[in-house]
Design a protein around this motif. Structure first.
Motif, PDB file in Angstrom:
ATOM      1  N   GLU A 110      -4.448   5.747  10.067  1.00  0.00           N
ATOM      2  CA  GLU A 110      -5.218   5.721   8.817  1.00  0.00           C
ATOM      3  C   GLU A 110      -5.739   4.320   8.537  1.00  0.00           C
ATOM      4  OE1 GLU A 110      -2.347   7.307   6.156  1.00  0.00           O
ATOM      5  OE2 GLU A 110      -2.700   9.385   6.744  1.00  0.00           O
ATOM      6  N   ASP A 119       0.435   6.059   9.798  1.00  0.00           N
ATOM      7  CA  ASP A 119      -0.127   5.052   8.901  1.00  0.00           C
ATOM      8  C   ASP A 119      -1.066   4.117   9.645  1.00  0.00           C
ATOM      9  OD1 ASP A 119       1.340   5.919   6.631  1.00  0.00           O
ATOM     10  OD2 ASP A 119       3.123   4.942   7.432  1.00  0.00           O
ATOM     11  N   ALA A 147      -7.460  10.076   3.325  1.00  0.00           N
ATOM     12  CA  ALA A 147      -6.204   9.325   3.418  1.00  0.00           C
ATOM     13  C   ALA A 147      -6.468   7.859   3.744  1.00  0.00           C
ATOM     14  CB  ALA A 147      -5.299   9.951   4.475  1.00  0.00           C
ATOM     15  N   SER A 174       0.820  -1.210   0.000  1.00  0.00           N
ATOM     16  CA  SER A 174       0.000   0.000   0.000  1.00  0.00           C
ATOM     17  C   SER A 174       0.856   1.263   0.000  1.00  0.00           C
ATOM     18  CB  SER A 174      -0.925   0.020   1.227  1.00  0.00           C
ATOM     19  OG  SER A 174      -1.844  -1.038   1.157  1.00  0.00           O
ATOM     20  N   ASP A 210      -7.950  -1.156   0.024  1.00  0.00           N
ATOM     21  CA  ASP A 210      -7.564  -2.354  -0.735  1.00  0.00           C
ATOM     22  C   ASP A 210      -6.785  -3.321   0.152  1.00  0.00           C
ATOM     23  OD1 ASP A 210      -8.773  -1.447  -3.046  1.00  0.00           O
ATOM     24  OD2 ASP A 210      -6.947  -0.565  -3.861  1.00  0.00           O
ATOM     25  N   LYS A 250     -15.081   3.597  -1.405  1.00  0.00           N
ATOM     26  CA  LYS A 250     -14.158   4.593  -1.968  1.00  0.00           C
ATOM     27  C   LYS A 250     -14.918   5.705  -2.673  1.00  0.00           C
ATOM     28  CE  LYS A 250     -10.009   1.846  -2.891  1.00  0.00           C
ATOM     29  NZ  LYS A 250      -9.098   1.378  -3.966  1.00  0.00           N
ATOM     30  N   ARG A 300      -8.818   6.097   2.739  1.00  0.00           N
ATOM     31  CA  ARG A 300      -9.271   5.414   1.514  1.00  0.00           C
ATOM     32  C   ARG A 300      -8.143   4.586   0.900  1.00  0.00           C
ATOM     33  NH1 ARG A 300      -9.703   9.236  -3.585  1.00  0.00           N
ATOM     34  NH2 ARG A 300      -7.608   9.496  -2.735  1.00  0.00           N
ATOM     35  N   GLU A 301      -6.893   5.058   1.010  1.00  0.00           N
ATOM     36  CA  GLU A 301      -5.760   4.365   0.391  1.00  0.00           C
ATOM     37  C   GLU A 301      -5.501   2.999   1.017  1.00  0.00           C
ATOM     38  OE1 GLU A 301      -4.512   5.656  -2.319  1.00  0.00           O
ATOM     39  OE2 GLU A 301      -5.887   7.345  -2.033  1.00  0.00           O
ATOM     40  N   TYR A 302      -6.044   2.760   2.202  1.00  0.00           N
ATOM     41  CA  TYR A 302      -5.813   1.487   2.878  1.00  0.00           C
ATOM     42  C   TYR A 302      -6.941   0.486   2.668  1.00  0.00           C
ATOM     43  CZ  TYR A 302      -1.743   3.363   5.229  1.00  0.00           C
ATOM     44  OH  TYR A 302      -0.503   3.889   5.476  1.00  0.00           O
TER      45      TYR A 302
END
Length: 283
Positions: A204, A201, A238, A83, A244, A260, A240-242
């Motif tokens: 998030e 991180d 932010a 990620s 997946d 998302k 949202r990037e995790y």
């Protein structure tokens, strides 16, 4: 189920009996009633111990559980790396270390005003890590409530999570079954360890897990709205990037694209509202 039993391993009955006997001698009159839980738990054998008129929730961690935790930790850190961030999950070397860490995590949550079962003790018995905490009677996991109750409690979940984060802590394993409801109050259990260098991180990631846990229960729109009631839009964006990364976990099942899309929609709406407000002030 067979794979889980193979990986998790089975603690021999005589060793569990020794644990129950020692705890009964420590906390009661030596007599004990043990009630094993039908829990889908890879990292311990949980049971309720009743002795001396009191009840305790006990988690027994074996060497096999520790090995499985190491495998899970490596997989999660690999997922974090894919990620785009350094791995931030931490493994503890022995069963007793795992039990002590969870006790400390519970103590830290309670110290900052986040509900968690009252910690009693963490110790080693016959090579097993043993965690003892307060038993919460008549609790219900968040995902066993009706939809309206889940929707009402969603903002409280994110407020409690924000309190953890504001005090430099992270949960690390937030799922609906790790959120217990007792008499209308929300409790966190099963906090795992994250390394301090990756604290941002980890926060998030926690937020992404909270959104992923709530989306199947109350829908993407209400889940995002609840998150935004406790976090600024940039934090939710932010997280949202995790999503997946969270989606590859077998214990999360949610509509990733829908979630998302809802996050992006709400972020755009807030940005547009801010621009409009700015234009009005300029006039």
């Amino acid at each position: 189920m067979d794979v889980q039993r193979l990986l998790r391993g089975t603690v021999e009955w005589d060793r569990l009996e020794a644990v129950a006997g020692e705890l009964a001698a420590r906390y009661g009159d030596g007599e004990a009633h043990v009630e094993f839980l039908d829990a889908d738990n890879w990292l311990s054998t949980p049971f309720i111990l009743r002795t001396g008129g009191d009840a305790y929730f006990v988690k027994v961690v074996s060497r096999q559980n520790s090995v499985v935790h190491a495998l899970f930790t490596a997989g999660r850190n690999l997922g974090a790396f894919t990620s785009g961030t350094e791995g931030f999950f931490e493994h503890f070397g022995t069963p007793a270390d795992m039990a002590r860490h969870e006790l400390e995590a519970t103590e830290r949550m309670r110290a900052i005003g986040v509900n968690a079962p009252e910690p009693v003790e963490a110790l080693e018995i016959d090579g097993l890590g043993v965690l003892v905490v307060e038993y919460l009677p008549a609790f219900r996991p968040l995902d066993e409530l009706d939809t309206e109750a889940e929707r009402d409690l969603a903002p409280e979940l994110f407020r409690a999570l924000r309190r953890l984060h504001d005090h430099g802590l992270a949960h690390g394993d937030l799922r609906a079954e790790n959120v217990l409801i007792l008499d209308g109050d929300l409790y966190f259990i099963d906090a795992t360890s994250v390394r301090e260098p990756g604290a941002l991180d980890a926060r998030e990631y926690d937020l992404a897990c909270g959104l992923a846990a709530l989306e199947p229960l109350i829908g993407a729109a209400d889940a995002v709205e609840a998150a935004l009631s406790a976090y600024p839009a940039e934090d939710v964006l932010a997280a949202r990037e995790y999503l997946d990364f969270v989606a590859i976990r077998p214990d999360h099942d949610f509509d990733g694209p829908g979630l998302k899309g809802e996050i992006e929609k709400r972020a755009a709406e807030r940005s547009e509202a801010a621009d409009t407000s700015g234009d009005r002030r300029d006039r």
